[in-house]
Design a protein around this motif. Structure first.
Motif, PDB file in Angstrom:
ATOM      1  N   ALA A  66       0.915  -1.285  -0.073  1.00  0.00           N
ATOM      2  CA  ALA A  66      -0.246   0.013  -0.042  1.00  0.00           C
ATOM      3  C   ALA A  66       0.936   1.211  -0.067  1.00  0.00           C
ATOM      4  N   GLN A  67       1.985   1.228   0.660  1.00  0.00           N
ATOM      5  CA  GLN A  67       2.733   2.507   0.898  1.00  0.00           C
ATOM      6  C   GLN A  67       3.367   2.582  -0.515  1.00  0.00           C
ATOM      7  N   MET A  68       3.806   1.575  -1.093  1.00  0.00           N
ATOM      8  CA  MET A  68       4.612   1.555  -2.458  1.00  0.00           C
ATOM      9  C   MET A  68       3.550   2.222  -3.324  1.00  0.00           C
ATOM     10  N   ASP A  69       2.521   1.783  -3.296  1.00  0.00           N
ATOM     11  CA  ASP A  69       1.425   2.114  -4.295  1.00  0.00           C
ATOM     12  C   ASP A  69       1.081   3.573  -4.096  1.00  0.00           C
ATOM     13  N   MET A  70       0.999   4.234  -2.878  1.00  0.00           N
ATOM     14  CA  MET A  70       0.581   5.543  -2.667  1.00  0.00           C
ATOM     15  C   MET A  70       1.869   6.286  -2.869  1.00  0.00           C
ATOM     16  N   GLN A  71       3.149   5.827  -3.302  1.00  0.00           N
ATOM     17  CA  GLN A  71       4.130   6.945  -3.814  1.00  0.00           C
ATOM     18  C   GLN A  71       3.857   7.532  -5.107  1.00  0.00           C
ATOM     19  N   THR A  72       2.954   6.911  -5.846  1.00  0.00           N
ATOM     20  CA  THR A  72       2.326   7.382  -7.269  1.00  0.00           C
ATOM     21  C   THR A  72       1.350   8.825  -6.944  1.00  0.00           C
ATOM     22  N   ALA A  73       1.149   9.078  -5.822  1.00  0.00           N
ATOM     23  CA  ALA A  73       0.482  10.345  -5.753  1.00  0.00           C
ATOM     24  C   ALA A  73       0.996  11.537  -6.209  1.00  0.00           C
ATOM     25  N   GLY A  74       0.358  12.280  -6.982  1.00  0.00           N
ATOM     26  CA  GLY A  74       0.867  13.621  -7.468  1.00  0.00           C
ATOM     27  C   GLY A  74       2.066  13.505  -8.478  1.00  0.00           C
ATOM     28  N   PHE A  75       2.120  12.127  -9.080  1.00  0.00           N
ATOM     29  CA  PHE A  75       3.061  11.879 -10.098  1.00  0.00           C
ATOM     30  C   PHE A  75       2.190  12.567 -11.520  1.00  0.00           C
ATOM     31  N   GLY A  76       3.055  13.537 -12.165  1.00  0.00           N
ATOM     32  CA  GLY A  76       2.580  14.113 -13.268  1.00  0.00           C
ATOM     33  C   GLY A  76       1.448  15.251 -13.300  1.00  0.00           C
ATOM     34  N   VAL A  77       0.849  15.322 -12.085  1.00  0.00           N
ATOM     35  CA  VAL A  77      -0.096  16.406 -11.840  1.00  0.00           C
ATOM     36  C   VAL A  77       0.547  17.830 -11.678  1.00  0.00           C
ATOM     37  N   PRO A  78       0.251  18.762 -12.477  1.00  0.00           N
ATOM     38  CA  PRO A  78       0.829  20.246 -12.413  1.00  0.00           C
ATOM     39  C   PRO A  78       0.786  20.851 -10.905  1.00  0.00           C
ATOM     40  N   ALA A  79       1.903  21.297 -10.522  1.00  0.00           N
ATOM     41  CA  ALA A  79       2.117  21.908  -9.372  1.00  0.00           C
ATOM     42  C   ALA A  79       1.130  22.897  -8.934  1.00  0.00           C
ATOM     43  N   SER A  80       0.544  23.269  -9.980  1.00  0.00           N
ATOM     44  CA  SER A  80      -0.429  24.617  -9.621  1.00  0.00           C
ATOM     45  C   SER A  80      -1.760  24.030  -9.222  1.00  0.00           C
ATOM     46  N   ASP A  81      -2.037  22.686  -9.405  1.00  0.00           N
ATOM     47  CA  ASP A  81      -3.104  22.279  -9.092  1.00  0.00           C
ATOM     48  C   ASP A  81      -3.167  22.103  -7.416  1.00  0.00           C
ATOM     49  N   THR A  82      -4.354  22.291  -6.728  1.00  0.00           N
ATOM     50  CA  THR A  82      -4.288  22.482  -5.316  1.00  0.00           C
ATOM     51  C   THR A  82      -4.011  20.853  -4.750  1.00  0.00           C
ATOM     52  N   LEU A  83      -3.588  20.807  -3.422  1.00  0.00           N
ATOM     53  CA  LEU A  83      -3.381  19.770  -2.731  1.00  0.00           C
ATOM     54  C   LEU A  83      -4.510  18.631  -2.613  1.00  0.00           C
ATOM     55  N   GLY A  84      -5.650  19.431  -2.451  1.00  0.00           N
ATOM     56  CA  GLY A  84      -6.976  18.577  -2.215  1.00  0.00           C
ATOM     57  C   GLY A  84      -7.342  18.036  -3.508  1.00  0.00           C
ATOM     58  N   SER A  85      -7.014  18.580  -4.423  1.00  0.00           N
ATOM     59  CA  SER A  85      -7.488  17.739  -5.686  1.00  0.00           C
ATOM     60  C   SER A  85      -6.606  16.523  -6.117  1.00  0.00           C
ATOM     61  N   LYS A  86      -5.266  16.495  -5.534  1.00  0.00           N
ATOM     62  CA  LYS A  86      -4.341  15.378  -5.760  1.00  0.00           C
ATOM     63  C   LYS A  86      -4.476  14.480  -4.606  1.00  0.00           C
ATOM     64  N   LEU A  87      -4.744  14.657  -3.268  1.00  0.00           N
ATOM     65  CA  LEU A  87      -4.723  13.922  -2.077  1.00  0.00           C
ATOM     66  C   LEU A  87      -5.604  14.274  -1.398  1.00  0.00           C
ATOM     67  N   GLY A  88      -6.260  13.223  -0.862  1.00  0.00           N
ATOM     68  CA  GLY A  88      -7.654  13.467   0.207  1.00  0.00           C
ATOM     69  C   GLY A  88      -7.905  12.653   0.903  1.00  0.00           C
ATOM     70  N   VAL A  89      -8.044  12.822   2.359  1.00  0.00           N
ATOM     71  CA  VAL A  89      -8.672  11.874   3.269  1.00  0.00           C
ATOM     72  C   VAL A  89     -10.251  12.039   3.649  1.00  0.00           C
ATOM     73  N   ARG A  90     -10.942  11.077   3.638  1.00  0.00           N
ATOM     74  CA  ARG A  90     -12.570  11.226   3.826  1.00  0.00           C
ATOM     75  C   ARG A  90     -13.219   9.895   4.619  1.00  0.00           C
ATOM     76  N   GLU A  91     -14.392   9.955   4.554  1.00  0.00           N
ATOM     77  CA  GLU A  91     -14.887   8.772   5.296  1.00  0.00           C
ATOM     78  C   GLU A  91     -14.505   8.667   6.914  1.00  0.00           C
ATOM     79  N   ALA A  92     -14.533  10.048   7.286  1.00  0.00           N
ATOM     80  CA  ALA A  92     -14.001   9.989   8.897  1.00  0.00           C
ATOM     81  C   ALA A  92     -12.525   9.516   8.998  1.00  0.00           C
ATOM     82  N   GLY A  93     -11.827   9.559   8.032  1.00  0.00           N
ATOM     83  CA  GLY A  93     -10.369   8.809   7.922  1.00  0.00           C
ATOM     84  C   GLY A  93     -10.293   7.541   7.533  1.00  0.00           C
ATOM     85  N   LYS A  94     -11.344   6.762   7.160  1.00  0.00           N
ATOM     86  CA  LYS A  94     -11.368   5.307   6.810  1.00  0.00           C
ATOM     87  C   LYS A  94     -10.809   5.266   5.348  1.00  0.00           C
TER      88      LYS A  94
END
Length: 236
Positions: A66-94
């Motif tokens: 899971a941690q290795m798969d998570m390393q792809t987060a943000g790859f190739g995404v423009p730096a100008s995009d907000t962090l919330g559009s690239k990564l998010g925690v929801r469902e009360a953290g689940k």
């Protein structure tokens, strides 16, 4: 008189009585029963330890994947995009989801994620096309089980019957109920101090994602894993 005394002495020493044999038999049965109980207990302890070690190994491998798969987060995404559009925690953290490009020359983006279900385990959310993690969702059929908790599987004996109450798996507590995902922002994210702190920057590479659980009795927070995402930047 002498011969009578000799005969009486011989009769008194003529082998074991029925009572002594019964006493010896009872003692033998008690000893054998105690040995059988000890043997059964040792077998159960050994079996529980083997199941727990196997499950803990599966959980450790799943968390690493899971941690290795998570390393792809943000790859190739423009730096100008907000962090919330690239990564998010929801469902009360689940649930945690992230956006990236599967291939650098691809035109679109995909989202993947992880989901924790109490008393079931850790699920991988299959990659699917998306433009924002806040708008993506997964159906139940798109959940892939990475590691199940001890409560999710009912261990059975060799004859196929379930274990009696208290005889099931007692280990594999690494996926106990109550764990959630959380985002952290710390200066020391990458190993070996790879960040440049010379100018005291406010934007540092490496968003952190942790899986943690607060102990109800003490309030102490336990971290099951803590991983750094170098493709994402955070401001502190």
């Amino acid at each position: 008189m002498r011969s009578r005394r000799v005969v009486r002495t011989l009769r008194q020493q003529a082998g074991q009585s029925l009572i002594s044999m019964m006493i010896g038999l009872v003692i033998s049965l008690i000893t054998i029963s105690a040995m059988l109980v000890l043997y059964k207990t040792m077998i159960e302890v050994s079996a529980n330890a083997s199941r727990s070690a196997l499950r803990d190994g599966q959980v450790s491998a799943a968390l690493l994947a899971a941690q290795m798969d998570m390393q792809t987060a943000g790859f190739g995404v423009p730096a100008s995009d907000t962090l919330g559009s690239k990564l998010g925690v929801r469902e009360a953290g689940k649930e945690v989801a992230w956006r990236y490009k599967a291939e650098l020359n691809d035109a679109g983006f995909v989202c993947s994620g992880l989901r924790l279900v109490d008393n079931e385990g850790l699920y991988r959310l299959a990659p699917k096309a998306c433009n924002d993690v806040s708008a993506i969702s997964w159906a139940a059929t798109e959940h892939e089980l990475l590691a199940g908790s001890a409560a999710f599987f009912t261990p059975v004996q060799k004859d196929g019957s379930a274990y009696a109450s208290g005889e099931g798996e007692v280990g594999a507590m690494s996926l106990a109920a109550g764990y959630v995902f959380a985002l952290k922002a710390e200066r020391q994210c990458l190993p070996f101090m790879q960040q440049d702190f010379s100018a005291s920057p406010t934007t540092l590479p490496g968003q952190q994602v942790v899986m943690e659980r607060a102990t109800p009795q003490t309030g102490e927070v336990n971290h099951l894993f803590q991983t750094c995402l170098p493709n994402l930047a955070v401001s502190i």
